[in-house]
Design a protein around this motif. Structure first.
Motif: not given
Lengths: 178, 582
Positions: B177-181, B205-224
């Protein structure tokens, strides 16, 4: 010399890079960590020199050409040293509409440098950036230094020059004190 | 009683830290026992620094533009005297800025301390996550999101449930589950505000989305470029981990999920999902052909779902309040609310969250209070470098995906840059092309070379060297670049040029044939002249860097046009408004 970092397998042979080694111990063997390593290296040394790139290559097994390719792709990475204060002048849309070009003119005029250059005394580097995200304060610039980041908003030619003059004065005082 | 100083990036830039320090100092000096806390951005950026004082019954008094010099008065009158310090209080008119909005994404921004999870829990935080994990199946979660009609808020407006479902049904056990930040659109800052002001709603939002799609890892890609956002996100993630909202076996279930942050390194194209994945893997951020879509083969070739920050910040609210409640806002095809970053030549700039379908006019005049210095409204730029300029004649357009797309612009990530009569539309097109040309990754020839050629044409037009046929050439190049580019960056890069040609063709023609800039903005096309208002003070003549101004003391001066370099110094220095630009 062995690394003091527990679990580190990097070899850590070059004392010059001891600080970077500590970070690499964490990342070197994790695939996909090149950008994070380069970010840490730049944090420590201020920029990425050819030697640093070669060293990272030795430690990670990634070819220097590829590291160079990644480093030049992203605007965050610098291959040249920068001044003590990095001026990040916002050129976002809101700043453009509100006269960022005039602010750039004033800054260039005050420091006698262009975008991407460093003043002869090594105090300032000017970098134009895409957007700092403080659009309602446009035009905006951020001044980065060891003492932290400071953002200046609603700039005019005069206020921008004033910010730089104050830093200059502070630096001159410190230099005298030393 | 409690004092809260808004400390988003814009608040800090306006001096909020100094204001907070002054409050702490004065409170200490007076021997009071009152806590000084911080919050994210409430959205009224034009009023920063903003200070909220909550009394013991929860009543709120809001003070605006509070500089350190005014703190003593507020401490004396309010904290000690118990009276409202009316001089510094927010005005009735400014209260309407918030009153006309409907806040779902920004529900907590500026209300809670983003670095204190207890405040988030106190207002019902993590209840939605608990509800989803303990009482709903993944399919039910997806169904609820489908029911809400939530569409991706990053730009394309793709239905969120569809992406989640695609990742869920993709074969494989390891999913991401990746978040585009990586909020790269110049002129958009809603994601930054959520990250800084309400990071837990994104985590939910990420945890709920991860639960829905069956992901156990989330990554947030944030602007430096967002150091404060990264700091607050890290703090929030650590606190969530301590409370068991991230980690193994959440809420006693067999679902485990954790998140890590990956700082981007500054490349606009990384907003494109396949480029973002390449960047996550430590490569140059270059897009690749789709299919396979990330839902089938994404991060490390595993099924991956990528959502934008604002999209995910809606999720917990939808789960808590139901998809129908969300669908009650907005239009039949564009449901819910959308956050817009109102900036440019606007009186009251800031973050504005409104139900989809509200007319543009209502946003610009109703909430933003119209144009700075009461100049004439000319156009609004929406969708950043992929979007376009909507002219004043279309100000009644409802703001939703369908209607904005019809104008040639896009809703995009929600940047709304307002322009007045002094903004040159050819220059705006040039500005955006300069941006996309620099940000093109270089993979597709049309995007790499075509944008450069378009920029060169626009540059020559703005300096008065435009040629007959340039407009047609721009149009031809634009259609070729759209067809010949693989990813969204190239496919949309010509939009700012096409929309300005569509609505402001006369400005292009004036530049090319009459060598005039109607907005009086393109320097090379200006003529400065001195009118009879001139008192003959000689100031301009002394300031002129090329000595183009001649005249005797106390007599009207004159500019020698053959020498003038059009720098505008004379206009800036004149105290009698005697110099006009044409």
């Amino acid at each position: 010399m062995t690394c003091e970092n527990s679990g580190c397998q990097c070899g850590c042979s070059n004392p010059e890079y001891a600080e970077l080694d500590a970070v690499m111990g964490k990342y070197a063997k994790t695939p996909g960590s090149l950008i994070s390593i380069l970010q840490k290296a730049q944090d420590i040394y201020g920029f990425l020199s050819i030697n640093t790139i070669n060293y990272i290559s030795e430690m990670t097994g990634i070819k220097p050409a590829k590291i160079y390719g990644v480093a030049t792709f992203y605007s965050q990475f610098r291959l040249q040293p920068i001044g003590k204060y990095l001026i990040m002048l916002c050129k976002g849309t809101a700043c453009h509409v509100n006269g960022a070009d005039k602010i750039e003119e004033a800054v260039c005029d005050e420091l006698n440098i262009n975008d991407g250059e460093t003043t002869k005394d090594g105090i300032f580097t000017l970098n134009n950036v895409a957007c700092l995200g403080c659009c309602s304060l446009a035009p905006v610039m951020m001044v980065k230094s060891e003492s932290g980041d400071e953002t200046f908003g609603n700039l005019t030619k005069e206020s921008a020059k004033k910010v730089l003059k104050e830093i200059r004065q502070r630096e001159a005082k410190e230099a005298k004190a030393v | 009683m409690k004092v809260i100083v808004g400390q988003g990036s814009c608040g800090v830039a306006s001096g909020a830290k100094k204001t907070a320090a002054e409050f702490e100092k004065k409170i200490r000096e007076k021997g009071l026992n009152i806590e000084v806390s911080k919050a994210g951005c409430v959205g009224n950026c034009y009023l920063e620094p903003i200070v909220d004082i909550y009394d013991d019954n929860g009543g709120l008094t809001r003070y605006v533009k509070v500089q350190p010099g005014q703190v003593a008065d507020i401490v004396e009158t309010h904290l000690i005297g118990g009276e409202v310090a009316v001089d510094h209080e927010i005005s009735e008119i400014d209260k309407t800025f918030l009153g006309k909005q409907k806040r779902i994404v920004l529900r907590n921004c500026g209300m809670i301390n983003p670095e204190n999870i207890d405040e988030y829990i106190a207002i019902g935080g993590y209840e939605a996550t608990k509800k989803a994990i303990t009482s709903m199946t993944p399919d039910e979660v997806i169904e609820e999101i489908k029911n809400s009609g939530l569409r991706g808020r990053g730009g394309a407006g793709f239905p969120t449930w569809f992406k989640w479902n695609a990742a869920k049904t993709a074969p494989g056990t390891e999913k991401y589950m990746v978040c585009n930040a990586d909020e790269g659109d110049p002129g958009a800052f809603m994601d930054r505000s959520v990250l800084e002001g309400d990071p837990h709603s994104l985590i939910e939002g990420m945890v709920i989305g991860g639960y829905a799609m069956g992901a156990s890892e989330g990554v947030i890609y944030v602007r430096a470029e967002y150091p404060l956002a990264i700091h607050r996100l890290e703090t929030a993630m650590n606190q969530a981990r301590e409370r068991g909202f991230l980690g193994k076996n959440l809420f006693g279930s067999d679902f485990s999920f954790d998140i890590r942050i990956k700082a981007g390194a500054g490349a606009f194209v990384c907003g494109e999902e396949t480029a973002l994945i390449a960047s996550l893997e430590g490569e140059r951020g270059m897009p690749r052909l789709k299919p396979p879509f990330p839902a089938q083969k994404g991060f490390w070739q595993k099924p991956t779902n990528i959502n934008n920050v604002e999209t995910l910040a809606n999720v917990a609210w939808i789960i808590a309040n139901g998809g129908d409640a969300f669908g009650n806002y907005g239009t039949s095809k564009s449901k819910g609310t959308k956050v817009f970053a109102l900036a440019g030549k606007i009186k009251k700039g800031g973050l504005v969250e409104v139900p989809m379908g509200l007319p543009l006019k209502e946003v610009i005049y109703g909430i933003g209070d119209g144009i700075k210095n009461d100049k004439a409204f000319k156009a609004v730029q929406m969708g950043g470098p992929s979007g376009g300029c909507i002219p004043a004649s279309l100000i009644d357009t409802p703001v939703d995906y369908e209607n904005i797309t019809k104008t040639g612009a896009i809703v995009g990530s929600g940047g709304m840059i307002v322009m007045d009569e002094t903004t040159c539309m050819v220059d705006m097109a040039r500005y955006f092309l300069d941006f996309t040309r620099k940000e093109s990754c270089g993979k597709c020839n049309y995007c790499r070379i075509g944008t450069k050629r378009m920029l060169e044409i626009l540059e020559r037009i703005t300096v008065g060297k435009g040629k007959d046929g340039d407009i047609e050439l721009l149009e031809e190049l634009a259609s070729k670049i759209k067809d010949g580019s693989m990813c969204g960056l190239g496919q949309t890069a010509p939009n700012p040029v096409l929309t300005t040609i569509k609505y402001f063709r006369n400005e292009y023609e004036d530049h090319i044939y009459k060598k005039k800039c109607t907005a009086h903005s393109c320097r090379e096309l200006l003529t400065f002249t001195i009118t009879d208002k001139c008192s003959g003070c000689t100031l301009c003549a002394r300031k002129c860097p090329v000595h183009a101004i001649k005249g005797e003391l106390k007599k009207q001066h004159e500019i020698d046009q053959s020498i003038c370099i059009k720098c505008g110094k004379c206009e800036e220095t004149c105290r009698f408004d005697a110099i006009i630009r044409d």
